[in-house]
Design a protein around this motif. Sequence first.
Motif, PDB file in Angstrom:
ATOM      1  N   TYR A 143      15.074  -0.459  -2.718  1.00 11.19           N
ATOM      2  CA  TYR A 143      15.819  -1.702  -2.900  1.00 11.19           C
ATOM      3  C   TYR A 143      16.147  -1.877  -4.382  1.00 11.19           C
ATOM      4  O   TYR A 143      15.775  -1.052  -5.226  1.00 11.19           O
ATOM      5  CB  TYR A 143      14.988  -2.878  -2.368  1.00 11.19           C
ATOM      6  CG  TYR A 143      15.781  -4.128  -2.072  1.00 11.19           C
ATOM      7  CD1 TYR A 143      16.840  -4.104  -1.182  1.00 11.19           C
ATOM      8  CD2 TYR A 143      15.458  -5.339  -2.686  1.00 11.19           C
ATOM      9  CE1 TYR A 143      17.563  -5.259  -0.892  1.00 11.19           C
ATOM     10  CE2 TYR A 143      16.183  -6.497  -2.403  1.00 11.19           C
ATOM     11  CZ  TYR A 143      17.233  -6.446  -1.514  1.00 11.19           C
ATOM     12  OH  TYR A 143      17.951  -7.571  -1.254  1.00 11.19           O
ATOM     13  N   SER A 144      16.855  -2.945  -4.723  1.00  5.50           N
ATOM     14  CA  SER A 144      17.287  -3.156  -6.104  1.00  5.50           C
ATOM     15  C   SER A 144      16.127  -3.374  -7.064  1.00  5.50           C
ATOM     16  O   SER A 144      16.291  -3.191  -8.276  1.00  5.50           O
ATOM     17  CB  SER A 144      18.244  -4.360  -6.178  1.00  5.50           C
ATOM     18  OG  SER A 144      17.629  -5.517  -5.645  1.00  5.50           O
ATOM     19  N   ASP A 145      14.956  -3.757  -6.554  1.00  8.27           N
ATOM     20  CA  ASP A 145      13.803  -3.958  -7.430  1.00  8.27           C
ATOM     21  C   ASP A 145      12.993  -2.685  -7.647  1.00  8.27           C
ATOM     22  O   ASP A 145      11.926  -2.719  -8.263  1.00  8.27           O
ATOM     23  CB  ASP A 145      12.897  -5.060  -6.864  1.00  8.27           C
ATOM     24  CG  ASP A 145      12.387  -4.729  -5.458  1.00  8.27           C
ATOM     25  OD1 ASP A 145      12.767  -3.665  -4.926  1.00  8.27           O
ATOM     26  OD2 ASP A 145      11.620  -5.530  -4.898  1.00  8.27           O
ATOM     27  N   GLY A 146      13.480  -1.547  -7.131  1.00 13.15           N
ATOM     28  CA  GLY A 146      12.797  -0.281  -7.318  1.00 13.15           C
ATOM     29  C   GLY A 146      11.741   0.022  -6.290  1.00 13.15           C
ATOM     30  O   GLY A 146      11.154   1.107  -6.316  1.00 13.15           O
ATOM     31  N   LYS A 147      11.458  -0.904  -5.363  1.00 12.39           N
ATOM     32  CA  LYS A 147      10.462  -0.684  -4.326  1.00 12.39           C
ATOM     33  C   LYS A 147      11.147  -0.285  -3.019  1.00 12.39           C
ATOM     34  O   LYS A 147      12.342  -0.502  -2.835  1.00 12.39           O
ATOM     35  CB  LYS A 147       9.623  -1.947  -4.119  1.00 12.39           C
ATOM     36  CG  LYS A 147       8.815  -2.359  -5.344  1.00 12.39           C
ATOM     37  CD  LYS A 147       7.998  -3.610  -5.065  1.00 12.39           C
ATOM     38  CE  LYS A 147       7.198  -4.037  -6.301  1.00 12.39           C
ATOM     39  NZ  LYS A 147       6.407  -5.266  -6.058  1.00 12.39           N
ATOM     40  N   TYR A 148      10.364   0.304  -2.126  1.00 12.42           N
ATOM     41  CA  TYR A 148      10.888   0.788  -0.854  1.00 12.42           C
ATOM     42  C   TYR A 148      10.583  -0.218   0.248  1.00 12.42           C
ATOM     43  O   TYR A 148       9.467  -0.743   0.340  1.00 12.42           O
ATOM     44  CB  TYR A 148      10.290   2.146  -0.508  1.00 12.42           C
ATOM     45  CG  TYR A 148      10.912   3.287  -1.277  1.00 12.42           C
ATOM     46  CD1 TYR A 148      11.854   4.123  -0.690  1.00 12.42           C
ATOM     47  CD2 TYR A 148      10.572   3.523  -2.604  1.00 12.42           C
ATOM     48  CE1 TYR A 148      12.434   5.166  -1.388  1.00 12.42           C
ATOM     49  CE2 TYR A 148      11.147   4.561  -3.320  1.00 12.42           C
ATOM     50  CZ  TYR A 148      12.083   5.375  -2.702  1.00 12.42           C
ATOM     51  OH  TYR A 148      12.654   6.400  -3.409  1.00 12.42           O
ATOM     52  N   TYR A 149      11.596  -0.472   1.101  1.00 13.83           N
ATOM     53  CA  TYR A 149      11.465  -1.393   2.217  1.00 13.83           C
ATOM     54  C   TYR A 149      12.047  -0.738   3.474  1.00 13.83           C
ATOM     55  O   TYR A 149      12.762   0.280   3.401  1.00 13.83           O
ATOM     56  CB  TYR A 149      12.190  -2.717   1.932  1.00 13.83           C
ATOM     57  CG  TYR A 149      11.636  -3.476   0.750  1.00 13.83           C
ATOM     58  CD1 TYR A 149      10.604  -4.395   0.911  1.00 13.83           C
ATOM     59  CD2 TYR A 149      12.134  -3.272  -0.527  1.00 13.83           C
ATOM     60  CE1 TYR A 149      10.096  -5.098  -0.167  1.00 13.83           C
ATOM     61  CE2 TYR A 149      11.624  -3.967  -1.620  1.00 13.83           C
ATOM     62  CZ  TYR A 149      10.607  -4.876  -1.429  1.00 13.83           C
ATOM     63  OH  TYR A 149      10.100  -5.563  -2.501  1.00 13.83           O
ATOM     64  N   ARG A 150      11.768  -1.350   4.613  1.00 15.39           N
ATOM     65  CA  ARG A 150      12.266  -0.803   5.872  1.00 15.39           C
ATOM     66  C   ARG A 150      13.781  -0.932   5.952  1.00 15.39           C
ATOM     67  O   ARG A 150      14.363  -1.923   5.520  1.00 15.39           O
ATOM     68  CB  ARG A 150      11.604  -1.510   7.043  1.00 15.39           C
ATOM     69  CG  ARG A 150      10.091  -1.398   7.072  1.00 15.39           C
ATOM     70  CD  ARG A 150       9.527  -1.940   8.373  1.00 15.39           C
ATOM     71  NE  ARG A 150       9.899  -3.343   8.593  1.00 15.39           N
ATOM     72  CZ  ARG A 150       9.662  -4.003   9.723  1.00 15.39           C
ATOM     73  NH1 ARG A 150       9.060  -3.385  10.723  1.00 15.39           N
ATOM     74  NH2 ARG A 150      10.010  -5.268   9.841  1.00 15.39           N
ATOM     75  N   ALA A 151      14.411   0.088   6.515  1.00 12.88           N
ATOM     76  CA  ALA A 151      15.873   0.091   6.614  1.00 12.88           C
ATOM     77  C   ALA A 151      16.293   0.855   7.861  1.00 12.88           C
ATOM     78  O   ALA A 151      15.507   1.591   8.471  1.00 12.88           O
ATOM     79  CB  ALA A 151      16.506   0.692   5.365  1.00 12.88           C
TER      80      ALA A 151
ATOM     81  N   LYS B 295       0.830  -1.205   0.000  1.00 16.03           N
ATOM     82  CA  LYS B 295       0.000   0.000   0.000  1.00 16.03           C
ATOM     83  C   LYS B 295       0.868   1.260   0.000  1.00 16.03           C
ATOM     84  O   LYS B 295       0.578   2.239  -0.698  1.00 16.03           O
ATOM     85  CB  LYS B 295      -0.920  -0.004   1.220  1.00 16.03           C
ATOM     86  CG  LYS B 295      -1.994  -1.081   1.184  1.00 16.03           C
ATOM     87  CD  LYS B 295      -2.863  -1.011   2.434  1.00 16.03           C
ATOM     88  CE  LYS B 295      -3.943  -2.083   2.417  1.00 16.03           C
ATOM     89  NZ  LYS B 295      -4.783  -2.041   3.651  1.00 16.03           N
ATOM     90  N   ILE B 296       1.948   1.239   0.767  1.00 13.70           N
ATOM     91  CA  ILE B 296       2.812   2.419   0.853  1.00 13.70           C
ATOM     92  C   ILE B 296       3.535   2.660  -0.476  1.00 13.70           C
ATOM     93  O   ILE B 296       3.658   3.796  -0.940  1.00 13.70           O
ATOM     94  CB  ILE B 296       3.814   2.248   2.005  1.00 13.70           C
ATOM     95  CG1 ILE B 296       3.074   2.315   3.341  1.00 13.70           C
ATOM     96  CG2 ILE B 296       4.907   3.305   1.942  1.00 13.70           C
ATOM     97  CD1 ILE B 296       3.942   2.055   4.539  1.00 13.70           C
ATOM     98  N   ASN B 297       4.020   1.592  -1.127  1.00 15.22           N
ATOM     99  CA  ASN B 297       4.731   1.750  -2.394  1.00 15.22           C
ATOM    100  C   ASN B 297       3.809   2.244  -3.505  1.00 15.22           C
ATOM    101  O   ASN B 297       4.274   2.860  -4.466  1.00 15.22           O
ATOM    102  CB  ASN B 297       5.380   0.428  -2.811  1.00 15.22           C
ATOM    103  CG  ASN B 297       6.729   0.212  -2.148  1.00 15.22           C
ATOM    104  OD1 ASN B 297       7.718   0.790  -2.560  1.00 15.22           O
ATOM    105  ND2 ASN B 297       6.747  -0.612  -1.111  1.00 15.22           N
TER     106      ASN B 297
END
Length: 607
Positions: free
Chosen positions: A476-484, A452-454
Amino acid sequence: VRRCDHGNTVKIHVSNLHPLPSSLVGSLALECTLNDIRPTGGRSTWTDTACDLISYYLTGASALMTIKEATDEQPLPVMLFCSNRVGEFISIADFLVNEGLALKERTPRVPAVQKPKQTDAQTPANDPENCKKEESNSSLSVPLFSCPSFFSKSTCIPPKPLPRSILTAEKVKTAKYHPPELPCLGHILITVSAVGDDGIIYARTQNAEYQLEQLGEGIQKTIKTLPRQKPYTWKSVQGCAVIGPDMLWYRGQLLELLGGHVKVQYVDYGLVENIPVVHVYPMLLCVEVPQLCMPCQLFGVNPVGGKWQRDGVALMREVLLNRSVGLQVVELPADPRGPLTVEILLDGMSLSRILCHHEHASIDGTLSILQDLKMMPPAPLLDVWDISTEGLKGPEEPVLGSFVNPNLPLEGEQFGVRVTHLWTPNELFLWPLKKQPDSEMTRETLTEALTKINANITSLPRLTSFPYGGPCLAEYSDGKYYRARLMKFTSIEPLMILVQHVDFGSDDSLPASKLRQMPAELLRFAIQAIKVKVAGFKAPSVECSEDVLPYCPAWSVKAAMEMTDLLHNNITATVVSREPELTVKLYNEDGELVHLPLVNSGLAELD
């Protein structure tokens, strides 16, 4: 690996290697070798100097290639011709010979064989076989421009050439890009990007520098593929798009047509180049953005001899190019595309005075105002500042808490795990697999929340605060955003930040533009990658001759690869200790320690 579509060799992580689909098998790059030359000094290989020179002049260049012999084997023997600065094509092989880096191949001379004379009765002049032999033998030694005279004397009829298809040039017309936004009279800071042979200085304001960065990103995202190349008239083309030597797109203006080349000026840089016409397209890029580079001419000085000499231009380039200098705008041009009349300061020294001191220019005696012209340097820094920031502060970035670690079973209890990232064979990141109770089955999962956020990622503000260990969203490398998790700054210019993807375990250096503020509701999910040490084995004490991990030379790459293969199946773990670091034992489907094959093959030792 060698990139078969480019020809270059690179070292990459094995995680970036994937099977190639059968539809993509092949190569778009042709392996070639220069014909009729050989290395000097009787060597069988080329010297480093020759290789550096060939790489310097040919990498990224456009060349005319003639294949000397068509064969399925590579490299193909070819002749290469590149254009010099005046647009003339020169042979690369001849260039290397002239530089003393290559020698011409010696062609063995075959002695002539005396053939018995044949009478006309034996071989008629109009015999087709005889004509064919005579024509083929003669054509090997006759240059191309003398072929007509040869055929006129021969009794054979020359072959009729194939009909040529003539492509009509497409008439296209483009306007110039909008003129640059001119500054007001007074003192400003500028960055010099080019100095023309006519002494015109091309500069950008600080605002234009920021616009240039945004413009470059916008152009590269807009054009994904090369437009189809067609023959154009070019006479009515002014603004254009140019593929630069770095294979990036730039905005240009056509100045002159030079046969197969055109003289183009990069409107955002001021640089003028002669480039092959195949690298120019009659279209405008980002029309709404004006030219970011403005031309400037020095006030109150005349070049020696009436025009700027090469030494004077070289001096200006040496002290100005890619430098941020102070500029006093003396007079604005009547034509918005014309040069501004300016005075330039270099650490408080006038560039005009420097040029006059080195006898590259003289002060214009007709301008008495030059004596009274006072430069207005920027306001000096004061020790005491009376500045109020009231009303300037934007909304403060919310301070988030820390990530939540998952609850691990008690020591000695087995539980299923999934390995998410391997650092070394005995240091890795894993995610405990626990069966959710029925009451939690209906709750939203982390994957659903991130999806939902992406879908509306642009609505999240960029990260402006960078505390150590602070939560964020990272691309991330796939173009999507993840927690970091924020780790440290790896470089200041350009600004790069090291982050750790808490749900994968991997690290990545990213610019600030790829970091976003994380919504607080994502903190309720436990992290899915815990760093653990695997007990029971260690790196071999004997140094191995194989390739080693650059960040941990005690382990070999082969050991890491085999450990990765061993972790693909169903793995269970038991907690051995929690202090000083979380230590576990890993078991395979058969209940055996997962690291035993490494020990048996000598890639690890029992601990």
